[in-house]
Scaffold this active site. Structure first.
Site, short mmCIF file in Angstrom:
data_model
loop_
_atom_site.label_atom_id
_atom_site.label_comp_id
_atom_site.label_asym_id
_atom_site.label_seq_id
_atom_site.Cartn_x
_atom_site.Cartn_y
_atom_site.Cartn_z
N CYS A 187 111.94 43.96 36.71
CA CYS A 187 113.16 44.68 36.34
C CYS A 187 114.34 43.74 36.12
CB CYS A 187 113.50 45.72 37.40
SG CYS A 187 112.22 46.98 37.58
N CYS A 222 107.96 46.08 32.07
CA CYS A 222 107.79 47.37 32.75
C CYS A 222 106.29 47.60 33.01
CB CYS A 222 108.37 48.48 31.88
SG CYS A 222 108.72 50.00 32.79
N CYS A 258 114.63 42.88 32.48
CA CYS A 258 114.52 43.99 31.54
C CYS A 258 115.88 44.29 30.91
CB CYS A 258 114.00 45.24 32.25
SG CYS A 258 113.93 46.70 31.20
N GLU A 303 95.41 48.11 15.62
CA GLU A 303 95.76 49.31 16.38
C GLU A 303 94.52 50.06 16.87
OE1 GLU A 303 98.54 50.49 17.55
OE2 GLU A 303 99.70 48.83 16.74
N CYS A 330 118.56 52.20 33.99
CA CYS A 330 117.24 52.77 34.24
C CYS A 330 117.29 53.69 35.46
CB CYS A 330 116.22 51.65 34.46
SG CYS A 330 114.57 52.23 34.90
#
Length: 378
Positions: A208, A201, A211, A46, A217
């Site tokens: 899309c 995205c 997705c 991270e 959306c």
DNA sequence: AAGGCGGGGTA
DNA sequence: TACCCAGCCTT
């Protein structure tokens, strides 16, 4: 409800279920820090991934884990070893905080990363998002994240206008993130959001059609996918020009200085660099360079210096671009017949990328130069 | 609230 | 070339 009624965004549970199920089918499954249950590995990844893409991190992550298998190993390491392994990854305060955090985990938490988000966020280099990532991904704690990917997914899915870095938008995004994160499999859910942002995205050319959220959306329905998130206002980057002093001794060792001032490349090693006006001529560099070299106790031959300055001036500017500034360098190549003090191996020092570029420029300027032997410190 | 902080992938 | 990336810290 008519057939044309536009579907509202999913409620929190349905939203989480949809993206989590998608992640299990089509998300990223084989990154080396995933599904280990090892907070050290999740945390290390991270920190490296802050403002840095996965493909760039992979090699650094493997070398770090090889050198420091546990947080205790990292805590016990010399700072210079940590910085050297980090060199090239950028944002070097991350490396300093990484080391400080490892020491704090050993000193305050017995070498175990805390599960609690607040405790995690109190550690150096761990903010709210990274704390949520470590807690959820490593420990299954119900905690949200909000990185660049998640911001983009939320701004589009909910049709949120405004600079996604501004305080009111960030506040609203955190509220959504907090509201949507599920109690069940929060780590998988957070992974899903990141995977969606990275593979579907995307900033441009969003996929899309692939997705799991496409039917609800807001941005897609309104044809605004490419307009959201709202573009940040960009500031002009200052352009700075420097003359780098590449002083090499009889063994091929090069004079480097550690950057001690706070700011760019702090703690890393570079040749001395003198800021100069962009259109200055080499004659105006003479006294600055002479004084700098003489400050080390070396004598400077005037004719040799004139020749070196003219040769440097004839070179094209070496350009090094950063997010917030654009830097230009010309390299003045100077030889010292004796031996500079405190020679060390180049691979034992943290060098920013720009020093590798300057090395290549110096080699190109005089290709008999052997710069691989070591570095002289002053 | 705003600014500083690296380097590279991508279109 | 321009954008932006698994953000955080300092002022």
């Amino acid at each position: 409800m008519s057939a044309q009624a536009t579907p509202a965004p999913l409620q929190a549970k349905a939203f989480a279920d949809a993206v989590t199920a998608w992640q299990k089918r089509e998300g990223r499954q084989h990154l080396p820090w995933q599904y280990t249950g090892d907070a050290y590995k999740v945390w290390l990844s991270e920190i490296m991934l802050q403002q840095t893409q996965v493909s760039t991190v992979l090699n650094y992550y493997a070398r770090f884990l090889d050198a420091f298998p546990t947080v205790a190993d990292l805590a016990a390491a010399p700072s210079e070893a940590v910085m050297t392994l980090w060199a090239g990854l950028g944002y070097y305060s991350r490396a300093r905080n990484l080391h400080a955090c490892a020491k704090a985990v050993v000193a305050q938490f017995g070498g175990q990363f805390p599960r609690d988000v607040e405790a995690l966020a109190s550690l150096p280099g761990i903010g709210r998002s990274t704390a949520g990532a470590v807690a959820s991904l490593a420990h299954g704690v119900q905690a949200p994240i909000l990185d660049g990917n998640v911001k983009r997914v939320f701004c589009r899915y909910y049709g949120i206008e405004g600079d996604p870095m501004s305080t009111p938008v960030v506040k609203r995004l955190w509220e959504i993130a907090q509201h949507n994160v599920p109690a069940v499999e929060p780590g998988r859910y957070n992974q899903a959001l990141m995977d969606l942002g990275a593979t579907r995205c995307t900033p441009r050319n969003a996929r899309c059609g692939q997705c799991p959220l496409m039917s609800t959306c807001v941005a897609l329905r309104q044809g605004r996918v490419e307009q959201l998130p709202s573009p940040k206002l960009k500031k002009p980057r200052p352009e700075l020009h420097f003359v780098a002093i590449w002083l090499v001794d009889a063994r091929g060792c090069v004079w480097l200085q550690q950057q001690t001032e706070r700011g760019l490349w702090k703690d890393l090693w570079m040749p001395p660099c003198i800021p100069v006006p962009v259109n200055s001529d080499s004659g105006s560099w003479y006294e600055l360079v002479r004084a700098l070299v003489q400050s080390t106790g070396l004598q400077v031959n005037a004719d040799a210096l004139r020749t070196a300055l003219n040769s440097a001036a004839a070179q094209p500017w070496l350009v090094h671009e950063l997010t917030h500034r654009k830097m230009h360098f010309k390299t003045v190549l100077l030889r010292h017949d004796g031996v500079l003090d405190l020679c060390k191996a180049a691979d034992a020092l943290p060098l920013p990328k720009v020093v590798h570029k300057l090395t290549e420029a110096a080699v190109a300027q005089q290709n008999t130069l052997d710069v691989g032997q070591g570095l002289a410190l002053k």
